[in-house]
Scaffold this motif. Structure first.
Motif, PDB file in Angstrom:
ATOM      1  N   ILE A 126       0.800  -1.354   0.090  1.00  0.00           N
ATOM      2  CA  ILE A 126       0.137  -0.219  -0.069  1.00  0.00           C
ATOM      3  C   ILE A 126       0.943   1.218  -0.099  1.00  0.00           C
ATOM      4  O   ILE A 126       1.870   1.223   0.826  1.00  0.00           O
TER       5      ILE A 126
ATOM      6  N   GLY B 218      -3.868  -3.522   4.867  1.00  0.00           N
ATOM      7  CA  GLY B 218      -5.263  -2.876   5.379  1.00  0.00           C
ATOM      8  C   GLY B 218      -5.190  -2.852   6.113  1.00  0.00           C
ATOM      9  O   GLY B 218      -5.984  -1.581   6.375  1.00  0.00           O
TER      10      GLY B 218
ATOM     11  N   LEU C  39      -6.319   2.402   2.790  1.00  0.00           N
ATOM     12  CA  LEU C  39      -6.057   2.611   1.343  1.00  0.00           C
ATOM     13  C   LEU C  39      -6.266   3.560   0.883  1.00  0.00           C
ATOM     14  O   LEU C  39      -7.461   4.263   0.247  1.00  0.00           O
TER      15      LEU C  39
ATOM     16  N   LEU D 194     -10.884  -2.482   4.605  1.00  0.00           N
ATOM     17  CA  LEU D 194     -10.727  -3.467   3.611  1.00  0.00           C
ATOM     18  C   LEU D 194     -10.123  -3.847   4.378  1.00  0.00           C
ATOM     19  O   LEU D 194      -9.432  -4.486   4.800  1.00  0.00           O
TER      20      LEU D 194
ATOM     21  N   ILE E  42      -8.437  -6.920   2.515  1.00  0.00           N
ATOM     22  CA  ILE E  42      -7.543  -6.929   1.725  1.00  0.00           C
ATOM     23  C   ILE E  42      -6.675  -8.747   1.665  1.00  0.00           C
ATOM     24  O   ILE E  42      -5.720  -9.017   1.433  1.00  0.00           O
TER      25      ILE E  42
ATOM     26  N   PRO F 222      -5.289  -8.814  -3.278  1.00  0.00           N
ATOM     27  CA  PRO F 222      -4.812  -7.623  -3.536  1.00  0.00           C
ATOM     28  C   PRO F 222      -5.106  -7.442  -5.154  1.00  0.00           C
ATOM     29  O   PRO F 222      -5.105  -6.124  -5.920  1.00  0.00           O
TER      30      PRO F 222
ATOM     31  N   LEU G 261      -8.229  -6.473  -5.881  1.00  0.00           N
ATOM     32  CA  LEU G 261      -8.903  -5.508  -5.541  1.00  0.00           C
ATOM     33  C   LEU G 261      -8.546  -4.058  -6.277  1.00  0.00           C
ATOM     34  O   LEU G 261      -8.724  -3.003  -7.054  1.00  0.00           O
ATOM     35  N   GLU G 262      -7.203  -4.163  -6.996  1.00  0.00           N
ATOM     36  CA  GLU G 262      -6.866  -2.983  -7.257  1.00  0.00           C
ATOM     37  C   GLU G 262      -7.455  -3.094  -9.073  1.00  0.00           C
ATOM     38  O   GLU G 262      -7.403  -1.381  -9.385  1.00  0.00           O
TER      39      GLU G 262
ATOM     40  N   LEU H  78      -2.740   0.342  -4.226  1.00  0.00           N
ATOM     41  CA  LEU H  78      -2.460  -1.062  -4.444  1.00  0.00           C
ATOM     42  C   LEU H  78      -1.586  -1.111  -5.237  1.00  0.00           C
ATOM     43  O   LEU H  78      -1.363  -0.970  -6.604  1.00  0.00           O
TER      44      LEU H  78
END
Ligand code: 5RP
Length: 218
Positions: free
Chosen positions: A93, A127, A131, A174, A176, A179, A182-183, A197
């Protein structure tokens, strides 16, 4: 050793990865500031730098290091930058300093991404640090609602305008677990410039400042 001493030891160690006559990618933040100071000691042996923020550009130029426009550069050998959190998989992050978008662009161009950090930044899971998401100003409320749907609690970073003229939402709480997914999911929201991310383009090398000195992790 203090946290600042650990940051500095990691930053100074990174100098060993900088090759003569190359253009160095330079990140943003307090750890990177130590790197810029160290880089100045070999400024006559490098071609110059590409910077990820106005703040780093000012510091580089004040120390006599030439800063190039990325559009005029074909290649960056190493990119040196800090992180707010980093895992054993080298996922990070970033964006505590609001420079995430330019950082991600310079990282994309660089052959090798070297993350410099004190040991407090190494975490088992991302997380705990909220973020950062850079957002086009008119999309702020819409994106905040979408981030709630993804399970987060977005908080508008008051008073901050990025170097690109945008705003930051810091997303708390979040999970995560994936990752990369989610990114991609957050970046797919219309109005998001990018999020902090760094999983698709993660670090290649981590130099961790520890109480026993800098530790290189590949
Ligand atoms: C700036 C960043 C920084 O690398 C990150 O916030 C770490 O900063 P510091 O070295 O001051 O702890 O991503 O946008």
């Amino acid at each position: 050793m203090t946290q600042d001493e650990m940051k500095k030891s990691a930053a100074v160690k990174a100098l060993e990865f900088v090759k003569d006559d190359t253009i160095v990618g330079v990140g943003t933040g307090s750890t990177v500031n130590y790197f810029i100071d160290a880089l100045a000691t070999k400024k006559d042996r490098i071609s110059g730098a590409v910077s990820s923020s106005e703040e780093s550009t000012k510091r580089l130029m004040a120390l006599g290091i030439e800063v190039f426009d990325l559009n005029n550069i074909d290649a960056i050998d190493v990119y040196v930058d800090g992180a707010d959190e980093i895992t054993e998989h080298m996922h990070m992050i970033k964006g505590g300093g609001a420079a995430l978008t330019r950082e991600k662009i310079v990282a994309a161009v660089a052959k090798t991404f070297i993350c410099i950090a004190d040991e407090s930044k190494q975490v088992p899971m991302l997380g705990k640090f909220p973020l950062p998401v850079e957002v086009i100003p008119m999309a702020r409320s819409y994106i905040a609602r979408e981030l709630v749907k993804l399970g987060g609690d977005p908080v508008y970073r008051q008073g901050v305008v990025t170097d690109n003229g945008n705003v930051i939402l810091d997303v708390h709480n979040l999970d995560i677990i994936n990752p990369k997914q989610l990114e991609s999911d957050i970046n797919a929201l219309v109005g998001v410039v990018t999020n902090g991310l760094f999983a698709h383009r993660c670090a290649d090398i981590l130099i961790l400042g520890t109480a026993l000195g800098p530790k290189i992790i590949k």
